[in-house]
Design a protein around this motif. Sequence first.
Motif, short mmCIF file in Angstrom:
data_model
loop_
_atom_site.label_atom_id
_atom_site.label_comp_id
_atom_site.label_asym_id
_atom_site.label_seq_id
_atom_site.Cartn_x
_atom_site.Cartn_y
_atom_site.Cartn_z
N VAL A 134 24.56 20.27 -23.21
CA VAL A 134 23.62 20.59 -24.28
C VAL A 134 23.23 21.94 -24.59
N LEU A 135 22.10 22.56 -23.20
CA LEU A 135 21.66 23.84 -23.86
C LEU A 135 23.01 24.81 -23.66
N LYS A 136 23.80 24.21 -23.16
CA LYS A 136 25.29 25.88 -23.43
C LYS A 136 26.01 26.14 -24.39
N THR A 137 26.18 24.61 -25.26
CA THR A 137 26.17 24.70 -26.22
C THR A 137 25.18 24.87 -27.16
N ALA A 138 24.50 24.92 -26.91
CA ALA A 138 22.72 25.76 -28.38
C ALA A 138 22.80 26.87 -28.49
N ARG A 139 24.12 26.84 -26.62
CA ARG A 139 24.07 28.82 -26.29
C ARG A 139 22.94 29.27 -25.87
N VAL A 140 21.98 29.12 -24.72
CA VAL A 140 20.51 28.73 -24.70
C VAL A 140 20.34 30.17 -23.36
N THR A 141 20.12 31.03 -23.85
CA THR A 141 20.43 32.44 -22.91
C THR A 141 19.48 32.60 -21.91
N LEU A 142 18.07 31.83 -22.55
CA LEU A 142 16.83 31.89 -21.24
C LEU A 142 17.38 31.40 -20.28
N PRO A 143 16.79 32.31 -19.03
CA PRO A 143 17.45 31.73 -17.41
C PRO A 143 16.98 29.99 -17.59
N TYR A 144 17.71 29.28 -16.88
CA TYR A 144 17.57 27.93 -16.48
C TYR A 144 17.60 27.57 -14.73
N ARG A 145 16.79 26.82 -14.41
CA ARG A 145 18.09 25.81 -13.45
C ARG A 145 17.91 24.48 -13.33
N VAL A 146 19.02 23.55 -13.71
CA VAL A 146 18.51 22.31 -14.26
C VAL A 146 19.03 21.51 -12.22
N ALA A 147 17.67 20.47 -12.13
CA ALA A 147 18.09 20.02 -10.84
C ALA A 147 17.53 18.60 -11.09
N GLU A 148 19.00 17.40 -10.24
CA GLU A 148 18.47 15.67 -10.04
C GLU A 148 17.80 15.37 -9.80
N VAL A 149 16.61 14.54 -9.74
CA VAL A 149 15.39 14.27 -8.77
C VAL A 149 15.94 12.33 -8.84
N MET A 150 16.74 11.77 -9.59
CA MET A 150 16.89 10.12 -10.07
C MET A 150 17.88 10.58 -11.25
N ARG A 151 17.86 8.93 -11.13
CA ARG A 151 18.66 8.76 -12.39
C ARG A 151 18.10 7.03 -12.85
N LYS A 152 17.17 6.43 -13.16
CA LYS A 152 16.69 6.21 -13.28
C LYS A 152 16.44 6.01 -14.85
N ASP A 153 16.08 3.91 -15.23
CA ASP A 153 15.84 4.20 -16.21
C ASP A 153 14.07 3.78 -15.98
N SER A 154 13.03 4.45 -17.20
CA SER A 154 11.59 4.96 -16.69
C SER A 154 10.80 3.36 -16.91
N GLU A 201 11.83 1.36 -14.83
CA GLU A 201 12.79 1.18 -13.13
C GLU A 201 11.53 1.92 -12.49
N MET A 202 10.75 3.06 -12.90
CA MET A 202 10.49 4.06 -11.69
C MET A 202 9.12 3.12 -11.53
N THR A 203 8.99 3.93 -10.03
CA THR A 203 8.07 3.37 -9.21
C THR A 203 6.72 4.21 -9.01
N ASP A 204 5.49 4.25 -8.43
CA ASP A 204 4.69 5.23 -8.48
C ASP A 204 5.31 6.09 -7.07
N ASP A 205 6.44 5.11 -6.67
CA ASP A 205 6.86 6.65 -5.70
C ASP A 205 7.99 7.19 -6.16
N ASP A 206 8.35 7.32 -6.90
CA ASP A 206 9.04 7.88 -8.57
C ASP A 206 8.46 9.23 -8.57
N ARG A 207 6.74 8.60 -9.19
CA ARG A 207 6.10 9.45 -9.55
C ARG A 207 5.92 10.64 -9.05
N ALA A 208 5.39 10.61 -7.86
CA ALA A 208 4.86 10.80 -6.72
C ALA A 208 6.01 12.20 -6.23
#
Length: 163
Positions: free
Chosen positions: A34-54, A56-63
């Motif tokens: 999405v950001l490449k399609t929008a031609r965002v030039t600001l340097p950014y880094r994407v990192a996956e933390v998890m793939r959950k419906d919110s 299903e999130m637990t306090d441990d996930d939030r920690a």
Amino acid sequence: MADVLILTTGGTIDKLYFDALSTYQIGESVVDRVLKTARVTLPYRVAEVMRKDSLEMTDDDRALIARQVEGAAETRIIITHGTDTMTQTAQALAGITGRTIVLVGALSPARFAESDASFNLGMAIATAQAAPAGVWIVMNGTVFDGLRVRKDRAANAFIPVEP
């Protein structure tokens, strides 16, 4: 180092719809595309933390999310998140200082033609650059204090909460 770190956690923004099953599942994040399609030039880094419906999130996930934010080299951080418990995660991040933390989601998957995801991500990129340190929620054209907002499920919208 990137100017902005984008942590993906799942939620509607990354959902896939399987018509034969009539169900949604969270797929690989579409944020970078999405950001490449929008031609965002600001340097950014994407990192996956998890793939959950919110829901299903637990306090441990939030920690875990909080540890990722605290351990990041970047001070401007965007977190993609499901909208149902986004405010709970904002509360869990409230004690983190010296960082601009922006939570963002979508009310329909980014893969849908009429999704709000691209617009919301654009708002998150802008907010991460312009807002002071703190926790923010960005949804549908509005920047909210992340600690003074709630989701109105009946209206399917976020609304500010008076102090």
